[in-house]
Enzyme design. Structure first.
Site, mmCIF file in Angstrom:
data_model
loop_
_atom_site.group_PDB
_atom_site.id
_atom_site.type_symbol
_atom_site.label_atom_id
_atom_site.label_comp_id
_atom_site.label_asym_id
_atom_site.label_seq_id
_atom_site.Cartn_x
_atom_site.Cartn_y
_atom_site.Cartn_z
ATOM 1 N N ASP A 159 -10.253 2.991 2.388
ATOM 2 C CA ASP A 159 -10.300 2.124 3.602
ATOM 3 C C ASP A 159 -11.275 3.087 4.541
ATOM 4 O OD1 ASP A 159 -9.217 -0.361 2.956
ATOM 5 O OD2 ASP A 159 -7.193 0.364 3.623
ATOM 6 N N LYS A 207 0.808 -1.108 0.078
ATOM 7 C CA LYS A 207 -0.029 -0.222 -0.122
ATOM 8 C C LYS A 207 0.942 1.067 -0.061
ATOM 9 C CE LYS A 207 -4.441 -1.968 1.964
ATOM 10 N NZ LYS A 207 -5.362 -1.728 3.090
HETATM 11 P P1 NAP Z 1 -0.666 -3.250 10.611
HETATM 12 O O1 NAP Z 1 -0.412 -2.372 9.976
HETATM 13 O O2 NAP Z 1 0.173 -4.315 10.703
HETATM 14 O O3 NAP Z 1 -0.912 -2.986 12.311
HETATM 15 C C1 NAP Z 1 -1.272 -3.938 13.162
HETATM 16 C C2 NAP Z 1 -1.732 -3.240 14.637
HETATM 17 O O4 NAP Z 1 -2.168 -4.355 15.319
HETATM 18 C C3 NAP Z 1 -0.748 -2.412 15.224
HETATM 19 O O5 NAP Z 1 -1.185 -1.462 16.029
HETATM 20 C C4 NAP Z 1 -0.216 -3.233 16.355
HETATM 21 O O6 NAP Z 1 0.503 -2.893 17.535
HETATM 22 C C5 NAP Z 1 -1.129 -4.251 16.642
HETATM 23 N N1 NAP Z 1 -1.062 -5.409 17.208
HETATM 24 C C6 NAP Z 1 -0.508 -6.274 16.453
HETATM 25 N N2 NAP Z 1 -0.099 -7.561 17.246
HETATM 26 C C7 NAP Z 1 -0.691 -7.045 18.494
HETATM 27 C C8 NAP Z 1 -0.664 -7.870 19.903
HETATM 28 N N3 NAP Z 1 -0.372 -9.026 20.151
HETATM 29 N N4 NAP Z 1 -1.240 -7.133 21.020
HETATM 30 C C9 NAP Z 1 -1.831 -5.840 20.649
HETATM 31 N N5 NAP Z 1 -1.830 -5.123 19.570
HETATM 32 C C10 NAP Z 1 -1.118 -6.113 18.299
HETATM 33 O O7 NAP Z 1 -2.140 -3.961 10.060
HETATM 34 P P2 NAP Z 1 -3.217 -3.311 9.378
HETATM 35 O O8 NAP Z 1 -3.325 -3.272 8.006
HETATM 36 O O9 NAP Z 1 -3.511 -1.887 10.338
HETATM 37 O O10 NAP Z 1 -4.634 -4.094 9.720
HETATM 38 C C11 NAP Z 1 -5.013 -4.455 11.210
HETATM 39 C C12 NAP Z 1 -6.333 -5.356 10.892
HETATM 40 O O11 NAP Z 1 -7.393 -4.537 10.211
HETATM 41 C C13 NAP Z 1 -6.212 -6.595 10.267
HETATM 42 O O12 NAP Z 1 -6.621 -7.506 10.975
HETATM 43 C C14 NAP Z 1 -6.786 -6.528 9.232
HETATM 44 O O13 NAP Z 1 -7.215 -7.834 8.366
HETATM 45 C C15 NAP Z 1 -7.898 -5.646 9.288
HETATM 46 N N6 NAP Z 1 -8.395 -4.904 8.289
HETATM 47 C C16 NAP Z 1 -9.724 -4.915 7.840
HETATM 48 C C17 NAP Z 1 -9.918 -4.259 6.637
HETATM 49 C C18 NAP Z 1 -11.613 -4.109 6.504
HETATM 50 O O14 NAP Z 1 -11.957 -3.899 5.344
HETATM 51 N N7 NAP Z 1 -12.405 -4.835 7.184
HETATM 52 C C19 NAP Z 1 -9.405 -3.155 6.107
HETATM 53 C C20 NAP Z 1 -7.987 -3.225 6.459
HETATM 54 C C21 NAP Z 1 -7.506 -3.888 7.357
HETATM 55 P P3 NAP Z 1 2.288 -2.545 17.519
HETATM 56 O O15 NAP Z 1 2.095 -1.096 16.771
HETATM 57 O O16 NAP Z 1 2.460 -2.606 18.976
HETATM 58 O O17 NAP Z 1 2.899 -3.552 16.551
#
Ligand code: NAP
Length: 297
Positions: A108, A72
């Site tokens: 998004d 992205k």
């Molecule tokens: P990302 O950039 O990798 O961010 C991950 C986030 O989760 C960070 O804030 C991270 O915290 C936190 N995290 C990871 N492991 C953790 C743990 N063990 N305990 C507490 N916090 C934790 O991922 P993203 O792209 O933002 O995606 C996040 C979620 O949103 C995914 O499940 C994805 O499938 C979902 N999503 C859904 C849609 C939809 O259309 N519904 C669209 C986009 C994303 P740290 O900063 O501490 O690592």
């Protein structure tokens, strides 16, 4: 002289891996519904080949491309323009080829907002607690600030990332009235009492042994609780919130609406929502629950 191009319009999604993406199902269903001669394909683009892949969009006359993890941000240097949202969020999930130029968008945030509104969630003037500081959280935070919320509490496992996001929002959205406050997870319980909407934008919560991202004992029936993981109503947070009498919104609506907005940008047409929602639910029912959600859009 006849056009050298095929009449079939080509669309797709770039990601790595990409095998389980639900976007081809959504967009191909919409093309069939509208009787359009178009096809949407998944492209597994290796991280070393992002530049080549983006340049191929114009060369191959691919009309529109979605972009997912991990590309992205990586696609951005090769685009001709960025929408204000994509520029603020710092990520592109939709590319549109128009007159030989590549335009980058991010749907998004608007997808999240539309899903909340569809569930009856009014955001203007509300206080929102957002958990997470990754790419999805950033899209949600920017959209919430643009939509006139009163206060945004930000919290994250790594507190410095929440602080950085708060600083970014204050610097780049100075004309919104939203007050943005980064908080440590340990001090959340008190702020939950004056919070209207809670959003989990981390991937955490799908597994019984996952850590809780919130003090769930402080949830109450006045909260609207959203979890952007799109497997319907299966996260611990949403199940607990429902038990407390709160209204809940899962991430399926965000997935649908981010796709619908991309489809609108490319074709000017709307998604047939009930049909696509039903197809997504069927597809998700066939995916195993054990293991992390396989595809991120
Ligand atoms: P990302 O950039 O990798 O961010 C991950 C986030 O989760 C960070 O804030 C991270 O915290 C936190 N995290 C990871 N492991 C953790 C743990 N063990 N305990 C507490 N916090 C934790 O991922 P993203 O792209 O933002 O995606 C996040 C979620 O949103 C995914 O499940 C994805 O499938 C979902 N999503 C859904 C849609 C939809 O259309 N519904 C669209 C986009 C994303 P740290 O900063 O501490 O690592």
């Amino acid at each position: 002289m006849p056009s050298p191009h095929s009449t079939t319009m080509l669309y797709g999604i770039f990601g790595y891996p990409i095998g389980h993406s639900l976007s081809p199902l959504m967009h191909n269903t919409a093309f069939t519904y509208h009787g359009m001669d178009a096809v949407y394909l998944p492209f597994a683009v290796h991280p070393t080949q992002v530049e080549d892949a983006v340049k191929a969009i114009a060369a191959l006359h691919i009309q529109g491309v979605n972009v997912t993890i991990p590309h992205k941000q990586a696609v951005m240097p090769w685009l001709d323009t960025l929408s204000p949202e994509a520029s603020l969020i710092g990520a592109v999930n939709t590319i549109h080829l128009q007159d030989g130029r590549l335009h980058g968008h991010n749907t998004d945030g608007i997808g999240f907002l539309r899903s909340l509104e569809e569930a009856g969630g009014e955001v203007a003037g509300r206080t929102v607690l957002l958990v997470g500081a990754g790419g999805a959280a950033r899209a949600v935070a920017v959209q919430l600030c643009l939509s006139g919320i009163h206060r945004l509490y930000l919290t994250n496992r790594t507190p410095t990332r929440a602080e950085e996001l708060a600083t970014f929002l204050k610097q780049h959205l100075p004309h919104t009235d939203t007050s943005v406050v980064a908080m440590d997870v340990s001090s959340l319980a008190a702020s939950l009492s004056d919070t209207d909407i809670i959003v989990n934008a981390t991937a955490i919560g799908m597994h019984p042994d996952d850590p809780m991202v919130l003090p769930i004992a402080a949830l109450h029936s006045q909260h609207l609780v959203c979890d952007i993981v799109y497997r319907p109503l299966q996260t611990v947070l949403l199940r607990t919130a429902q038990q407390q009498g709160a209204r809940v919104v899962d991430g399926l609506g965000m997935l649908l609406h981010q796709g619908a907005k991309a489809f609108e940008i490319w074709t000017g047409q709307s998604f047939p929502m009930p049909l696509i929602r039903a197809r997504l639910l069927d597809a998700l029912a066939e995916q195993p629950i054990a293991g992390r959600p396989p595809a991120q859009e």
